[in-house]
Design an enzyme around this catalytic site. Structure first.
Site, mmCIF file in Angstrom:
data_model
loop_
_atom_site.group_PDB
_atom_site.id
_atom_site.type_symbol
_atom_site.label_atom_id
_atom_site.label_comp_id
_atom_site.label_asym_id
_atom_site.label_seq_id
_atom_site.Cartn_x
_atom_site.Cartn_y
_atom_site.Cartn_z
ATOM 1 N N LYS A 178 -18.600 35.441 44.910
ATOM 2 C CA LYS A 178 -18.065 34.426 44.844
ATOM 3 C C LYS A 178 -17.381 33.625 43.445
ATOM 4 C CE LYS A 178 -18.106 29.458 46.687
ATOM 5 N NZ LYS A 178 -18.905 28.537 47.591
ATOM 6 N N SER A 198 -21.446 25.310 52.773
ATOM 7 C CA SER A 198 -20.502 26.479 52.346
ATOM 8 C C SER A 198 -20.569 27.766 52.690
ATOM 9 C CB SER A 198 -20.351 26.163 50.633
ATOM 10 O OG SER A 198 -19.451 25.069 50.720
ATOM 11 N N SER A 233 -16.954 26.449 51.658
ATOM 12 C CA SER A 233 -16.051 26.843 50.509
ATOM 13 C C SER A 233 -16.077 28.297 50.101
ATOM 14 C CB SER A 233 -16.552 26.153 49.092
ATOM 15 O OG SER A 233 -17.656 26.599 48.708
#
Length: 451
Positions: free
Chosen positions: A80, A182, A158
């Site tokens: 990420k 997330s 996210s």
């Protein structure tokens, strides 16, 4: 949603790490061959807008030089875009950090994955600065949820790109973060496994923060046993295997908040999962747990994410505020109005709430809830644009509602696919308080085989 509008994730499952590691050990495959499959996946239409940065030559080199027998053995892992990787710039899905200097060293999570033999396939797209459970990114585009064929639907956030990278075969592990859901939200919406460990077990040094109080470094995988392996690497510890017979397990289903406004497919899948567990002898009790209704009042001033993100972004907002996603900017700026006494009272209120919650759930092996109350809505309904802001914030609040409870609790949780074959993905969340990680993972292993 009909059976023909959703991918049948069970009929053509991608192999998990354990299957491929066995192939490597027997010579049936090689790390280089597996990496070529992952690289091919990154170029597929399903991976469009998943990666912010890739380096195919470097990835191939990592796979070819991996240490045989290492836990990850040169297999693909995605990162990420909020984790530092030495030599790369960490932008957290934004534009305002594009000119920031490259990281001089790996974040702790990346360093541990690298030491375990990971070959990093690329940096994944995400909600800007991790401040959304929807997965929309106006700067880099929004990757579509690969579980659906009818129209582009949200991936969840996210850690949007992290989940899609795993779902499409571009990565075996999607390294991400979970501040209010997330990891679990995109995993649930895409039919994957997402484990949020007790935050203190994995250091977050070298990861760009959203909330220093709530941030958790963790991962998305294709199976529970892969989730255990990823957690063992990230936490630098071994998860003991001590399965408890289901007939000896006591589960709680909180009625308050967690079952509100469930879409019909979610309610049906959740009820089916509970019936399956009861048929196998599990004791499942519905409980009120009224403490959950207190969270709205505790977070009325904006909560930890608003205050702590504003402290980090204040100067950037002053200098480059126009370059922010307006929806993210709005939520960060809410933290500017929180006073010192309100922040201190928030800390105290959370501590008191955790104490009472822990007392209320201590007699149960785990709590069971739908991970999110809805299926993935079309991207078009929540795409960037002021005319869709109301829809976006409504969807975002619903997606965050259940999983964020666990972050406030300083607890641990795992989401498992629980839909029937051919139906759209629905997640079952097993959760508990702090440091119940090992028992939760052992339970999840059993439930995965049933569901």
């Amino acid at each position: 949603m009909t059976k023909h509008q959703a991918h049948d994730l069970a009929r053509h499952p991608l192999p998990d790490l354990h299957v491929v590691r066995k192939q490597l050990s027997t010579g049936a495959s090689t790390a280089v061959a597996q990496m070529e499959l992952a690289i091919e996946a990154t170029g597929s239409p399903s991976c469009k807008q998943v990666f912010i940065q890739t380096d195919v030559a470097l990835t191939r080199r990592q796979a070819s030089t991996s240490r045989p027998g290492s836990p990850l053995a040169g297999l693909a892992v995605s990162v990420k875009d909020l984790f530092d990787v030495a030599g790369q710039t960490t932008t957290a899905g934004s534009l305002v950090l594009h000119q920031a200097p490259a990281a001089t060293q790996d974040s702790v999570a990346v360093a541990r994955l690298r030491a375990a033999g990971a070959a990093f396939i690329g940096r994944t797209n995400m909600s800007e600065f991790a401040f959304s459970g929807v997965g929309i990114n106006p700067h880099h585009g929004t990757p579509a949820n690969p579980a659906y064929l009818d129209q582009p639907r949200i991936p969840g956030g996210s850690s949007s790109g992290a989940a899609v990278s795993v779902a499409t075969g571009a990565a075996f592990i999607g390294l991400g973060s979970d501040t209010g859901g997330s990891i679990r939200i995109p995993a649930a919406l895409q039919g994957l496994v997402g484990f949020k460990n007790t935050a203190r077990l994995v250091p977050t040094e070298g990861a760009l923060p959203l909330s220093t109080t709530l941030d958790t470094a963790c991962a998305i995988t294709r199976s529970v046993r892969d989730a255990i392996l990823a957690h063992e690497i990230l936490s630098a510890r071994t998860v003991p295997r001590h399965p408890k017979p289901l007939k000896d397990c006591r589960f709680a289903v909180p009625r308050t908040l967690m079952l509100d406004v469930l879409e019909a497919p979610v309610a049906q899948a959740f009820d089916h999962a509970l019936r399956t567990l009861r048929d196998r002898g599990a004791r499942i009790e519905e409980i009120a747990l009224p403490e959950l209704n207190e969270l709205a009042g505790i977070n009325a001033t904006g909560g930890f994410s608003a205050a702590e993100s504003h402290a980090w972004h204040r100067k950037l907002l002053h200098d480059h505020g126009d370059a922010y996603d307006p929806r993210v900017k709005l939520r960060i700026e809410r933290g500017a109005s929180m006073s010192a006494w309100q922040y201190i009272e928030l800390i105290q209120a959370r501590h008191d709430w955790i104490t009472r919650m822990t007392r209320a759930i201590t007699d149960y092996d785990a709590l069971l809830s739908p991970t999110v109350p809805m299926l993935a809505p079309p991207i078009a309904q929540v795409a960037p644009g002021a005319q869709r802001d109301d829809a976006f914030f409504r969807v975002n609040a619903l997606l965050l509602r259940n999983p964020s409870v666990v972050n406030m609790l300083d607890g641990c949780a795992i989401t498992l696919p629980c839909q029937t074959q051919g139906e759209a993905p629905v997640g079952l969340m097993l959760w508990h308080g702090a440091l119940h990680d090992d028992s939760l993972l052992n339970l999840a292993l059993q439930l995965e085989s049933l569901l």
